[in-house]
Motif scaffolding. Structure first.
Motif, PDB file in Angstrom:
ATOM      1  N   PRO A 121       0.752  -1.515  -0.013  1.00 49.93           N
ATOM      2  CA  PRO A 121       0.112  -0.136   0.012  1.00 49.93           C
ATOM      3  C   PRO A 121       0.788   1.199  -0.029  1.00 49.93           C
ATOM      4  O   PRO A 121       2.068   1.373   0.396  1.00 49.93           O
ATOM      5  CB  PRO A 121      -0.586  -0.022   1.284  1.00 49.93           C
ATOM      6  CG  PRO A 121       0.178  -0.929   2.257  1.00 49.93           C
ATOM      7  CD  PRO A 121       0.701  -1.727   1.184  1.00 49.93           C
ATOM      8  N   ARG A 122       0.246   2.212  -0.158  1.00 51.59           N
ATOM      9  CA  ARG A 122       0.716   3.745  -0.083  1.00 51.59           C
ATOM     10  C   ARG A 122       0.269   4.142   1.083  1.00 51.59           C
ATOM     11  O   ARG A 122      -0.850   4.013   1.748  1.00 51.59           O
ATOM     12  CB  ARG A 122       0.340   4.758  -1.415  1.00 51.59           C
ATOM     13  CG  ARG A 122       0.679   4.114  -2.582  1.00 51.59           C
ATOM     14  CD  ARG A 122       0.329   5.253  -3.712  1.00 51.59           C
ATOM     15  NE  ARG A 122       0.874   4.930  -5.125  1.00 51.59           N
ATOM     16  CZ  ARG A 122       2.087   4.981  -5.597  1.00 51.59           C
ATOM     17  NH1 ARG A 122       2.902   5.618  -5.096  1.00 51.59           N
ATOM     18  NH2 ARG A 122       2.272   4.623  -6.977  1.00 51.59           N
ATOM     19  N   PRO A 123       0.974   5.193   1.598  1.00 56.94           N
ATOM     20  CA  PRO A 123       0.296   5.954   2.786  1.00 56.94           C
ATOM     21  C   PRO A 123      -0.871   6.660   2.460  1.00 56.94           C
ATOM     22  O   PRO A 123      -1.127   7.139   1.415  1.00 56.94           O
ATOM     23  CB  PRO A 123       1.389   7.122   3.068  1.00 56.94           C
ATOM     24  CG  PRO A 123       2.575   6.538   2.382  1.00 56.94           C
ATOM     25  CD  PRO A 123       2.227   6.019   1.310  1.00 56.94           C
ATOM     26  N   ASN A 124      -1.691   6.805   3.620  1.00 54.21           N
ATOM     27  CA  ASN A 124      -3.070   7.354   3.357  1.00 54.21           C
ATOM     28  C   ASN A 124      -4.098   6.879   2.277  1.00 54.21           C
ATOM     29  O   ASN A 124      -4.418   7.579   1.651  1.00 54.21           O
ATOM     30  CB  ASN A 124      -2.879   8.866   3.290  1.00 54.21           C
ATOM     31  CG  ASN A 124      -2.024   9.592   4.614  1.00 54.21           C
ATOM     32  OD1 ASN A 124      -2.313   8.882   5.544  1.00 54.21           O
ATOM     33  ND2 ASN A 124      -1.648  10.534   4.285  1.00 54.21           N
ATOM     34  N   SER A 125      -3.880   5.422   2.124  1.00 61.61           N
ATOM     35  CA  SER A 125      -4.890   4.710   1.238  1.00 61.61           C
ATOM     36  C   SER A 125      -5.760   3.695   1.457  1.00 61.61           C
ATOM     37  O   SER A 125      -5.799   2.622   0.792  1.00 61.61           O
ATOM     38  CB  SER A 125      -3.674   4.229   0.060  1.00 61.61           C
ATOM     39  OG  SER A 125      -2.970   3.070   0.458  1.00 61.61           O
ATOM     40  N   ALA A 126      -5.912   3.694   2.939  1.00 64.17           N
ATOM     41  CA  ALA A 126      -6.570   2.560   3.450  1.00 64.17           C
ATOM     42  C   ALA A 126      -7.946   1.954   2.720  1.00 64.17           C
ATOM     43  O   ALA A 126      -8.019   0.814   2.532  1.00 64.17           O
ATOM     44  CB  ALA A 126      -7.199   2.947   4.852  1.00 64.17           C
TER      45      ALA A 126
ATOM     46  N   ALA B 151       6.544   5.877   1.645  1.00 58.65           N
ATOM     47  CA  ALA B 151       6.516   5.287   2.958  1.00 58.65           C
ATOM     48  C   ALA B 151       7.260   6.410   3.874  1.00 58.65           C
ATOM     49  O   ALA B 151       6.751   6.252   5.027  1.00 58.65           O
ATOM     50  CB  ALA B 151       7.173   4.022   2.710  1.00 58.65           C
ATOM     51  N   ASP B 152       8.195   7.045   3.496  1.00 62.82           N
ATOM     52  CA  ASP B 152       9.121   7.910   4.415  1.00 62.82           C
ATOM     53  C   ASP B 152       8.685   9.009   4.575  1.00 62.82           C
ATOM     54  O   ASP B 152       9.201  10.055   5.347  1.00 62.82           O
ATOM     55  CB  ASP B 152      10.241   7.882   4.167  1.00 62.82           C
ATOM     56  CG  ASP B 152      10.601   8.516   2.643  1.00 62.82           C
ATOM     57  OD1 ASP B 152       9.797   8.994   2.098  1.00 62.82           O
ATOM     58  OD2 ASP B 152      11.629   8.434   2.006  1.00 62.82           O
TER      59      ASP B 152
ATOM     60  N   ASN C 209       8.353   0.073 -14.876  1.00 59.25           N
ATOM     61  CA  ASN C 209       9.779  -0.654 -14.292  1.00 59.25           C
ATOM     62  C   ASN C 209      10.190   0.124 -13.255  1.00 59.25           C
ATOM     63  O   ASN C 209      11.043  -0.393 -12.327  1.00 59.25           O
ATOM     64  CB  ASN C 209      10.564  -1.066 -15.427  1.00 59.25           C
ATOM     65  CG  ASN C 209      11.791  -2.164 -15.254  1.00 59.25           C
ATOM     66  OD1 ASN C 209      11.351  -3.072 -14.303  1.00 59.25           O
ATOM     67  ND2 ASN C 209      12.865  -1.617 -15.522  1.00 59.25           N
ATOM     68  N   LEU C 210      10.431   1.576 -13.535  1.00 64.66           N
ATOM     69  CA  LEU C 210      11.137   2.333 -12.561  1.00 64.66           C
ATOM     70  C   LEU C 210      10.520   2.982 -11.211  1.00 64.66           C
ATOM     71  O   LEU C 210      10.790   3.658 -10.348  1.00 64.66           O
ATOM     72  CB  LEU C 210      11.800   3.629 -13.282  1.00 64.66           C
ATOM     73  CG  LEU C 210      12.804   3.122 -14.506  1.00 64.66           C
ATOM     74  CD1 LEU C 210      13.140   4.361 -14.825  1.00 64.66           C
ATOM     75  CD2 LEU C 210      13.767   2.329 -13.679  1.00 64.66           C
ATOM     76  N   MET C 211       9.232   2.311 -10.947  1.00 62.96           N
ATOM     77  CA  MET C 211       8.340   2.995  -9.738  1.00 62.96           C
ATOM     78  C   MET C 211       8.792   2.275  -8.701  1.00 62.96           C
ATOM     79  O   MET C 211       9.474   1.159  -8.674  1.00 62.96           O
ATOM     80  CB  MET C 211       6.982   2.708 -10.183  1.00 62.96           C
ATOM     81  CG  MET C 211       6.540   1.049 -10.023  1.00 62.96           C
ATOM     82  SD  MET C 211       4.770   0.969 -10.271  1.00 62.96           S
ATOM     83  CE  MET C 211       3.955   1.510  -8.699  1.00 62.96           C
ATOM     84  N   PRO C 212       8.853   2.838  -7.589  1.00 67.68           N
ATOM     85  CA  PRO C 212       9.385   2.481  -6.239  1.00 67.68           C
ATOM     86  C   PRO C 212       8.363   1.292  -5.695  1.00 67.68           C
ATOM     87  O   PRO C 212       7.509   1.488  -4.762  1.00 67.68           O
ATOM     88  CB  PRO C 212       9.279   3.503  -5.380  1.00 67.68           C
ATOM     89  CG  PRO C 212       8.366   4.563  -5.771  1.00 67.68           C
ATOM     90  CD  PRO C 212       8.316   4.286  -7.431  1.00 67.68           C
ATOM     91  N   PHE C 213       8.618  -0.085  -6.270  1.00 67.80           N
ATOM     92  CA  PHE C 213       7.501  -0.977  -5.705  1.00 67.80           C
ATOM     93  C   PHE C 213       8.375  -2.253  -5.095  1.00 67.80           C
ATOM     94  O   PHE C 213       8.246  -2.640  -4.146  1.00 67.80           O
ATOM     95  CB  PHE C 213       6.724  -1.459  -6.670  1.00 67.80           C
ATOM     96  CG  PHE C 213       5.814  -2.549  -6.624  1.00 67.80           C
ATOM     97  CD1 PHE C 213       4.901  -2.771  -5.413  1.00 67.80           C
ATOM     98  CD2 PHE C 213       5.954  -3.700  -7.428  1.00 67.80           C
ATOM     99  CE1 PHE C 213       4.204  -3.968  -5.129  1.00 67.80           C
ATOM    100  CE2 PHE C 213       5.094  -4.965  -7.056  1.00 67.80           C
ATOM    101  CZ  PHE C 213       4.377  -4.930  -5.690  1.00 67.80           C
TER     102      PHE C 213
END
Length: 248
Positions: free
Chosen positions: A146-151, A201-202, A240-244
């Protein structure tokens, strides 16, 4: 009928419109649905008015979904493919500040709508001759990361994964194949803000790359091209370059 019949929810814009075009190119006759009839009509005119039919429907409304599939059955007599693509994001706010109506909106569009459409597709696909068909759900990499604030979005996409697996199990004895595509940063109106920065996330805001929705459409078209004794249960298509993968 000589052409296979597909329904694409959220088919008037973004990823849904790209999927619709890919399916038409592969010979499908496609019924696209969404809440705004004018947007659907624009997509029909842009892609191919001879192969696409627009039916306005809010998929979170159970009665509207039943009416949609009754229209499909009356007009075409069968359904070969359902692409559950419709969905919404929720405001990126701290979990405890999210209004209840935003939670309900996400559950209605992302989860309940997918379930309602799947119910109707099952009924048609079990009864028609030849029997069976395929359902492809639009998941998300948020279902695992998940991303932050995405519940609300994350919770509903987790639920889609469970629905995909359960429906796949329930459908297989009726020649109904159910799979899911998990998308990472396809370029659309929903992801336009990513170029300006997305919360990581940071807690920092950083731009993220996106990919053309045509790559998602080609993947869905491949899944749809398989015979019903073969199934892609899950597929991930992402920038491909996304932070996953890994730590960023």
């Amino acid at each position: 009928m000589s052409k296979k019949i597909a329904v694409v929810t959220g088919g008037g814009t973004g990823v849904g419109k790209a999927i619709t075009k890919a399916l038409v190119d592969d010979g499908f006759e496609v019924v696209i649905t969404g809440r705004r009839k004018a947007v659907l009509d624009d997509a029909v005119a842009e892609i191919d008015a001879s192969a696409i039919h627009a039916v306005a429907c809010d998929v979170s409304d159970r009665a509207a979904v039943a009416a949609l599939f009754k229209t499909v059955e009356d007009q075409f007599g069968r359904l070969d493919l359902l692409v559950n693509n419709a969905g919404v994001f929720s405001p990126s706010v701290p979990l405890e500040e999210l209004p209840a109506d935003e939670w309900n909106k996400a559950v209605g569009a992302n989860l309940s709508g997918t379930f309602f459409c799947t119910q109707e597709a099952f009924r048609m696909m079990k009864a028609q001759q030849p029997r069976g068909g395929r359902i492809i759900n639009n998941g998300s990499i948020s279902a695992t990361t998940p991303r932050p604030n995405s519940a609300p979005y994350t919770a509903t996409k987790h639920a889609i994964t469970g629905l995909t697996k359960s429906a796949s199990l329930d459908g297989r004895k009726f020649d109904i194949a159910v799979g899911q595509i998990d998308i990472g940063n396809a370029a659309s109106d929903m992801t336009a803000k990513m170029s300006g920065g997305v919360m990581q996330a940071d807690g920092e805001l950083r731009p993220e790359p996106t990919i053309d929705a045509v790559h998602i459409a080609r993947a869905v078209a491949y899944m749809a091209s398989l015979p019903l004794d073969a199934n892609v249960l899950t597929m991930t298509v992402m920038a491909n370059l996304m932070p996953f993968v890994g730590r960023g």
